[in-house]
Design a protein around this motif. Structure first.
Motif, PDB file in Angstrom:
ATOM      1  N   LEU A  30     -70.201  45.226 -53.429  1.00 45.66           N
ATOM      2  CA  LEU A  30     -69.120  46.186 -53.201  1.00 45.66           C
ATOM      3  C   LEU A  30     -68.612  46.730 -54.529  1.00 45.66           C
ATOM      4  O   LEU A  30     -68.273  47.910 -54.640  1.00 45.66           O
ATOM      5  CB  LEU A  30     -67.992  45.536 -52.406  1.00 45.66           C
ATOM      6  N   TRP A  45     -65.628  43.535 -42.661  1.00 44.60           N
ATOM      7  CA  TRP A  45     -65.513  44.773 -43.419  1.00 44.60           C
ATOM      8  C   TRP A  45     -64.762  45.777 -42.546  1.00 44.60           C
ATOM      9  O   TRP A  45     -65.207  46.121 -41.455  1.00 44.60           O
ATOM     10  CB  TRP A  45     -66.898  45.336 -43.748  1.00 44.60           C
ATOM     11  N   VAL A  62     -63.565  49.586 -42.574  1.00 47.07           N
ATOM     12  CA  VAL A  62     -63.856  50.823 -43.294  1.00 47.07           C
ATOM     13  C   VAL A  62     -63.082  51.972 -42.643  1.00 47.07           C
ATOM     14  O   VAL A  62     -63.297  52.290 -41.467  1.00 47.07           O
ATOM     15  CB  VAL A  62     -65.360  51.135 -43.282  1.00 47.07           C
ATOM     16  N   TRP A  84     -72.514  54.028 -42.796  1.00 45.13           N
ATOM     17  CA  TRP A  84     -72.009  52.657 -42.724  1.00 45.13           C
ATOM     18  C   TRP A  84     -72.644  51.927 -41.538  1.00 45.13           C
ATOM     19  O   TRP A  84     -72.947  50.733 -41.633  1.00 45.13           O
ATOM     20  CB  TRP A  84     -70.487  52.655 -42.592  1.00 45.13           C
ATOM     21  N   VAL A 134     -68.681  44.728 -39.264  1.00 50.61           N
ATOM     22  CA  VAL A 134     -68.299  45.976 -39.914  1.00 50.61           C
ATOM     23  C   VAL A 134     -67.568  46.820 -38.878  1.00 50.61           C
ATOM     24  O   VAL A 134     -68.157  47.258 -37.895  1.00 50.61           O
ATOM     25  CB  VAL A 134     -69.521  46.732 -40.470  1.00 50.61           C
ATOM     26  N   ALA A 156     -62.978  42.579 -46.579  1.00 48.37           N
ATOM     27  CA  ALA A 156     -63.072  43.761 -47.429  1.00 48.37           C
ATOM     28  C   ALA A 156     -62.481  44.935 -46.667  1.00 48.37           C
ATOM     29  O   ALA A 156     -62.910  45.245 -45.551  1.00 48.37           O
ATOM     30  CB  ALA A 156     -64.522  44.052 -47.796  1.00 48.37           C
ATOM     31  N   LEU A 162     -72.975  43.616 -48.558  1.00 48.72           N
ATOM     32  CA  LEU A 162     -73.199  43.870 -47.140  1.00 48.72           C
ATOM     33  C   LEU A 162     -74.664  43.645 -46.808  1.00 48.72           C
ATOM     34  O   LEU A 162     -74.992  42.875 -45.905  1.00 48.72           O
ATOM     35  CB  LEU A 162     -72.770  45.299 -46.777  1.00 48.72           C
TER      36      LEU A 162
END
Length: 271
Positions: free
Chosen positions: A189, A89, A91, A45, A22, A129, A256
């Motif tokens: 998600l 991921w 973000v 997160w 992430v 993602a 996740l």
């Protein structure tokens, strides 16, 4: 321990199991009022990544001119494995801009354009993602959409340039059991996207304001995106005018924080 067991142990130690990553990027707040909300979203997160047992990388926690946040983002992406059974991921938390041609995510220092990010992500064959919770973020779908990817943006247009609340609500939903619509003990998600979109709609309704943001989700590689209002539960129930397939199937499979049952599956079986 026999020589064979020693050799096997050394081989396993040298080749760690695949791990989700992430990468949280907190952009420039612009003004002081946004600094705390962005930091809180990034913190949520981070907690979700820790709960998932994922590797967590963060950019934007500190001001730095050498290297810039843009350079750090490019470097960290270049260092990530491009092939894995586990997802990456990415973000993006902050503000965005669009001048009619180029969409950018605002960083401390030089910004990053959607076209640049598309180039940096091109080598990745692993599940990916990308969550862009910024204003004016919709054009990122056009640039980043590809088979096997999920791209989520806070807006449906590059001209929705007001502060977007979607990213904050998504950070609250991504590991929230209450967002688990299909009751499989894990929040996908897609489910987090639907929950966050619902909370955005509630905010504008309660404030008696016209909505200035509409989130989109793209996971079929057609670069169009689908809004939450096209779903009933976790299934898309409307059809695009041009007959294009709708999104949601891939995002529904991407979690996740996984349930115990899914954690017990071998990576190959899960894939």
């Amino acid at each position: 321990m026999t020589p064979l067991l020693v050799a096997t142990w050394l081989l396993l130690a040298a080749e760690p199991l695949d791990q989700a990553t992430v990468l949280i990027v907190v952009g420039a707040p612009g003004t002081a009022e946004y600094e705390e909300p962005f930091a809180q979203s990034g913190g949520r997160w981070k907690l979700a990544a820790e709960k998932a047992g994922a590797k967590c990388l963060r950019i934007g926690d500190r001001a730095s001119d050498d290297p810039t946040d843009r350079e750090r983002l490019q470097t960290l992406l270049a260092e990530e494995p491009t092939e894995s059974t586990e997802a990456l991921w990415l973000v993006l938390i902050g503000h965005g801009t669009f001048d009619g041609q180029t969409a950018k995510f605002n960083l401390r220092g030089p910004d990053v354009a959607a076209s640049e990010l598309a180039e940096w992500l091109a080598p990745f064959q692993r599940p990916l993602a990308v969550v862009n919770g910024a204003s004016a973020s919709a054009p990122f779908i056009n640039r980043l959409s590809a088979p096997g990817r999920v791209v989520v943006t806070a807006t449906k247009s590059g001209y929705e340039h007001n502060y977007a609340r979607f990213g904050e609500y998504l950070s609250l939903a991504i590991a929230d059991p209450a967002a688990d619509l299909d009751k499989d003990q894990q929040t996908s998600l897609l489910e987090a996207f639907l929950s966050a979109s619902g909370r955005v709609a509630e905010f504008y309704q309660q404030e008696a304001r016209l909505p200035t943001e509409t989130a989109l989700l793209d996971d079929n590689g057609d670069a169009l995106g689908t809004p939450a209002e096209w779903f009933r539960g976790t299934r898309a129930v409307r059809r695009a005018k041009d007959g294009a397939s709708l999104d949601g199937a891939r995002a529904r499979q991407l979690h996740l924080v996984r349930s115990r049952e899914e954690q017990s599956l071998p990576p190959e079986v899960r894939a």
